[in-house]
Design a protein around this motif. Sequence first.
Motif, PDB file in Angstrom:
ATOM      1  N   ARG A 179     -10.603   1.806   1.228  1.00 14.46           N
ATOM      2  CA  ARG A 179     -10.283   3.208   0.933  1.00 14.46           C
ATOM      3  C   ARG A 179      -8.876   3.303   0.350  1.00 14.46           C
ATOM      4  NH1 ARG A 179      -6.679   7.177   2.007  1.00 14.46           N
ATOM      5  NH2 ARG A 179      -6.474   6.374   4.131  1.00 14.46           N
ATOM      6  N   ASP A 180      -7.843   3.136   1.173  1.00 16.65           N
ATOM      7  CA  ASP A 180      -6.472   3.211   0.662  1.00 16.65           C
ATOM      8  C   ASP A 180      -6.215   2.080  -0.347  1.00 16.65           C
ATOM      9  OD1 ASP A 180      -4.534   5.097   0.918  1.00 16.65           O
ATOM     10  OD2 ASP A 180      -3.626   4.304   2.748  1.00 16.65           O
ATOM     11  N   HIS A 227       0.226   3.962  10.608  1.00 11.52           N
ATOM     12  CA  HIS A 227      -0.271   3.757   9.237  1.00 11.52           C
ATOM     13  C   HIS A 227       0.941   3.925   8.321  1.00 11.52           C
ATOM     14  CE1 HIS A 227      -3.340   4.668   5.878  1.00 11.52           C
ATOM     15  NE2 HIS A 227      -2.175   4.934   5.323  1.00 11.52           N
ATOM     16  N   HIS A 241       3.129   2.888   4.589  1.00  7.68           N
ATOM     17  CA  HIS A 241       3.128   2.356   3.221  1.00  7.68           C
ATOM     18  C   HIS A 241       4.408   1.563   2.991  1.00  7.68           C
ATOM     19  CE1 HIS A 241      -0.515   4.052   1.308  1.00  7.68           C
ATOM     20  NE2 HIS A 241      -0.526   4.705   2.461  1.00  7.68           N
ATOM     21  N   ASN A 247       0.104  -0.786   1.029  1.00  6.25           N
ATOM     22  CA  ASN A 247       0.055  -0.462   2.452  1.00  6.25           C
ATOM     23  C   ASN A 247       0.684  -1.593   3.251  1.00  6.25           C
ATOM     24  OD1 ASN A 247      -2.133   1.209   1.238  1.00  6.25           O
ATOM     25  ND2 ASN A 247      -2.505   1.762   3.358  1.00  6.25           N
TER      26      ASN A 247
HETATM   27 ZN   LIG Z   1      -2.227   5.675   3.267  1.00  7.22          ZN
END
Ligand SMILES: [Zn+2]
Length: 523
Positions: free
Chosen positions: A12-13, A206, A208, A242
């Motif tokens: 997804r990301d 989560h 980045h 990420n």
């Molecule tokens: Zn993200």
Amino acid sequence: MQKVKIYDTTLRDGTQAEDFSISVEDKVRIAMKLDDLGIHYIEGGWPGSNPRDVGFFKEIQHYHLKNAQIAAFGATCHPTKTPETDHNLKAMLTAKTPVATIFGKSWTVHVRDALRTTLDRNLQLIKASLAYLRPQVKTLFYDAEHFFDGFRDDPEYALITLEKALEGGAECLILCDTNGGNLPRTIQEIISAVKERFPTVPFGIHVHNDSDLAVANSLVAVEMGAVQVQGTINGIGERCGNADLVSIVPNLCLKMGIPCMAPENLVKLRTVSRFVLELANVPSNKYQPFVGRSAFAHKGGVHISAVERNPRTYEHIDPVLVGNRRRVLVSDLSGRATIKLKAQDYGLPISKKDPVAMQVLEELKDLEHQGFQFEAAEASFELLINKAMGKSKRYFELVSFRVIDQKLCEDRAPVAEATIRVKVGGHIEHTAALGNGPVNALDNALRKALEKFYPELKEMELSDYKVRVLPGRDGTAARVRVLIESRDDNDHWGTVGVSHDIIEASWQALVDSINYKMYKAEK
Ligand SMILES: [Zn+2]
């Protein structure tokens, strides 16, 4: 002991990364690899925003996963809708996943300028969206988007968004550094504040990588008690990416005493890292920590002799634990210890006082003087050692070759043709082949001649070809070094050739590549 679950969002990301694009079939293959690796949660996509992701969720239902649970990702409901009428939430349910992860706004700037609604309405949206999904999914997570930036602007509002998520039924609050701009100390301080407000609520992280701190910040969060870490394989993701699970997982397992992956799975880490890059057709980074080709490569002579005595002198972990291996780079800077280590690496018994080692060293110095380099051509080097030990075998003998490059019309590409005569056993094979260039034609002709005798050559292909002009006294007399990388299903190897003549240099590297393949098949 603190239990940490790994939540992968490569599908997804990760797919938001520039130049990273994969098909539904690739997504399924990656999901199966991640499952095999022992990842706990696999976020498959955002069904409300992307038809390709809908395809993935449909397809993955036909597969049995042994470790992982699939998660669908989505936003809180649209400010003008109710959860019941919201298309995005409906799409999440049709994905039929055991896990749903909803993200909501924690930062007032985003509520006003991105979501364009009131602060109160945003709070309602968070609670109502989660409460709507709660009875319909097994597991419900809440991603607090921009949580750290939001907290820095308006701590009370950011904390209230979390409260609403809990009221809606979220089981775990994932705190996100979506812009990747926060320092480890800030992460630590803000998590302390969250823990003070919600002392018993499980939380995750989560982050980045915009400040090159994604791995560090994730580890800090775990030190503070996070039970879930979100990231991607190789740190692939939007902008600078990420948090890289390929670094996070071994740090947790091997250094922080948090066994989030079984040792028998940890050794697959390098393979999975490469697999994802291969499918996306992205070149690997040889300097990538833990799994990169150079991660345990030793070049300096002092380093090499120390590593030979005790690997801990220059290695932070045993490379085998993550599926990597120690490499000793051959260069004329390093002496006989290199040859010995290198030989051990290939399972060739050579001691330092061995006359073979002396011979290889002499030959190596001479070849390097001519412009050969073996750092990316380990296959050529292994063949060299074999030859010095009298173990090399000739699979074929060249009688002659001829290459013609013919340009027949100004605006058309030239046509290259090669004819070749080789001797295999007592038999002389004579063939010709075309190619999109002289080297390609020569490669085609040589294989055509040999495949009859050695069918295993069909399994290999050239994956890279590099030419480097070596500095010489005058332009045309300069030598060229050709590096060829070849691969088959389970291996890849580099070979080298050097000459004043580019065809000859390519021929040498080509012959080594083919000889190595056959030697490997016999071994
Ligand atoms: Zn993200």
